[in-house]
Design a protein around this motif. Structure first.
Motif, PDB file in Angstrom:
ATOM      1  N   PHE A  30      -5.756  19.607  46.809  1.00  0.00           N
ATOM      2  CA  PHE A  30      -6.946  19.445  46.062  1.00  0.00           C
ATOM      3  C   PHE A  30      -7.296  20.734  45.485  1.00  0.00           C
ATOM      4  O   PHE A  30      -7.783  21.466  46.378  1.00  0.00           O
ATOM      5  CB  PHE A  30      -7.857  18.802  46.938  1.00  0.00           C
ATOM      6  N   TYR A  31      -7.221  20.974  44.264  1.00  0.00           N
ATOM      7  CA  TYR A  31      -7.542  22.250  43.804  1.00  0.00           C
ATOM      8  C   TYR A  31      -8.852  22.188  42.906  1.00  0.00           C
ATOM      9  O   TYR A  31      -9.068  21.300  41.809  1.00  0.00           O
ATOM     10  CB  TYR A  31      -6.455  22.602  42.904  1.00  0.00           C
ATOM     11  N   ALA A  32      -9.702  23.087  43.117  1.00  0.00           N
ATOM     12  CA  ALA A  32     -10.722  23.298  41.957  1.00  0.00           C
ATOM     13  C   ALA A  32     -10.619  24.310  41.371  1.00  0.00           C
ATOM     14  O   ALA A  32     -10.261  25.529  41.811  1.00  0.00           O
ATOM     15  CB  ALA A  32     -12.034  23.326  42.799  1.00  0.00           C
ATOM     16  N   VAL A 175     -17.221  10.186  43.969  1.00  0.00           N
ATOM     17  CA  VAL A 175     -16.124  10.593  43.391  1.00  0.00           C
ATOM     18  C   VAL A 175     -15.281  11.597  43.941  1.00  0.00           C
ATOM     19  O   VAL A 175     -13.936  11.329  44.073  1.00  0.00           O
ATOM     20  CB  VAL A 175     -16.352  10.886  41.585  1.00  0.00           C
ATOM     21  N   MET A 176     -15.884  12.349  44.658  1.00  0.00           N
ATOM     22  CA  MET A 176     -15.291  13.648  44.970  1.00  0.00           C
ATOM     23  C   MET A 176     -14.528  13.128  46.368  1.00  0.00           C
ATOM     24  O   MET A 176     -13.427  13.492  46.898  1.00  0.00           O
ATOM     25  CB  MET A 176     -16.060  14.893  45.380  1.00  0.00           C
ATOM     26  N   GLU A 181      -9.381  11.680  49.414  1.00  0.00           N
ATOM     27  CA  GLU A 181      -8.879  10.434  49.801  1.00  0.00           C
ATOM     28  C   GLU A 181      -7.467  10.619  49.322  1.00  0.00           C
ATOM     29  O   GLU A 181      -6.360  10.401  49.938  1.00  0.00           O
ATOM     30  CB  GLU A 181      -9.581   9.178  49.784  1.00  0.00           C
ATOM     31  N   VAL A 182      -7.430  10.518  47.732  1.00  0.00           N
ATOM     32  CA  VAL A 182      -6.073  10.491  46.965  1.00  0.00           C
ATOM     33  C   VAL A 182      -5.309  11.499  47.523  1.00  0.00           C
ATOM     34  O   VAL A 182      -3.954  11.388  47.565  1.00  0.00           O
ATOM     35  CB  VAL A 182      -6.566  10.369  45.462  1.00  0.00           C
ATOM     36  N   ILE A 187      -1.232  12.936  46.685  1.00  0.00           N
ATOM     37  CA  ILE A 187      -1.273  13.230  45.132  1.00  0.00           C
ATOM     38  C   ILE A 187      -1.847  14.433  45.133  1.00  0.00           C
ATOM     39  O   ILE A 187      -2.864  14.765  45.589  1.00  0.00           O
ATOM     40  CB  ILE A 187      -2.141  11.984  44.624  1.00  0.00           C
ATOM     41  N   THR A 188      -1.340  15.249  44.038  1.00  0.00           N
ATOM     42  CA  THR A 188      -2.209  16.604  43.802  1.00  0.00           C
ATOM     43  C   THR A 188      -3.374  16.171  42.911  1.00  0.00           C
ATOM     44  O   THR A 188      -3.246  15.566  41.984  1.00  0.00           O
ATOM     45  CB  THR A 188      -1.050  17.318  43.028  1.00  0.00           C
TER      46      THR A 188
END
Ligand code: ADP
Length: 252
Positions: A30-32, A175-176, A181-182, A187-188
């Motif tokens: 999970f990339y910000a 949403v975050m 969770e995704v 999932i990337t």
């Protein structure tokens, strides 16, 4: 699915917007992507799914240039939510979300496409809006519809440009959480985001972009007072509350 940016430079005109960018997005991370306005976040994101083509360098998916993949393959595997969703204002919420299934549909949606659409509408608590036209929604409602449309596509990589910008606090968190969770399902997730505290809470990798160059990439330690000063020219304090880090701007 691994996406790699290799020595990519890009400019809309002769002036370069990205300079020799190198980075890897591993499957399930999970990339910000963080940086000031105009630092190149949206440009980088558009290069990832071939909306833009690098001037030099390559963007690779699983070791192969994105340009070598058929469009349909990329549409099936990479979901993209731009800042301004790009859906027709004259379609209903239901149809707009169902359209997320398009890359998987041969000629007409099947039972499972409808079922997945109904499920995602429930997950996003959008039931009361299903027959409304998207042109009649608030900015926040529309943003959630666009995220739902990208998720129903069931991509391996989900790229979102400021997905929380129009949302109230509770929907930002919703949403975050959903994106987190995704990502735990493999999932990337790659988001350009301004809210450092939401990023710190939910993302696990951070990429700091300044003037088209990456100044730091890594785990939450790169969100340091020193790096944020270099990025925004603003003094901040990183504080710990119950084991969670928060960024506090010092307004002086
Ligand atoms: P960010 O997403 O970090 O705000 P962008 O990637 O949108 O940054 O923009 C980076 C730079 O590229 C900015 O100087 C911006 O003005 C310029 N730019 C963005 N889109 C276009 C475009 N379509 N045509 C010309 N210049 C653009």
């Amino acid at each position: 699915m691994v996406i790699e940016i290799k020595k990519v430079s890009f400019g809309y005109s002769t002036e370069k917007v990205l300079h020799d960018v190198d980075c890897v997005f591993e499957g399930g991370g999970f990339y910000a992507v963080i940086g000031p306005n105009g630092s190149g976040k949206s440009t980088m994101i558009r290069l990832l799914n071939r909306l833009l083509i690098p001037d030099t360098g390559t963007v690779q998916v699983n070791g192969r240039s994105v340009q070598d993949y058929p469009r349909r393959f990329l549409a099936q595997h990479i979901g993209y939510v731009p800042q301004s969703g790009g859906s027709s204002a004259n379609a209903t919420v239901f149809d707009t979300i169902l359209l997320g299934r398009k890359p998987h549909i041969k000629w007409a949606p099947g039972k499972s496409d409808f079922k997945k659409t109904v499920n995602i509408i429930r997950d996003f608590s959008l039931e009361h809006l299903t027959l409304r036209l998207t042109g009649e929604l608030s900015g926040g409602e529309l943003q959630r519809v666009h995220i739902a449309r990208a998720l129903v596509q069931e991509p391996d990589v989900l790229i979102l440009d400021e997905p929380t910008s129009s949302l109230d606090l509770s929907h930002q968190i919703e949403v975050m959480k959903m994106l987190k969770e995704v990502s735990t399902k493999g999932i990337t997730v790659i988001v350009a985001i301004h809210d450092l505290n939401l990023a710190l809470r939910y993302a696990d990798q951070f990429l700091l972009l300044r003037d088209g160059s990456i100044i730091a990439m890594g785990d939450e330690r790169v969100i340091s007072e020193q790096n944020l000063r270099a990025l925004y020219d603003v003094e901040v304090q990183k504080v710990d509350v119950d084991g969670q880090s928060y960024i506090l701007p010092l307004l002086g």
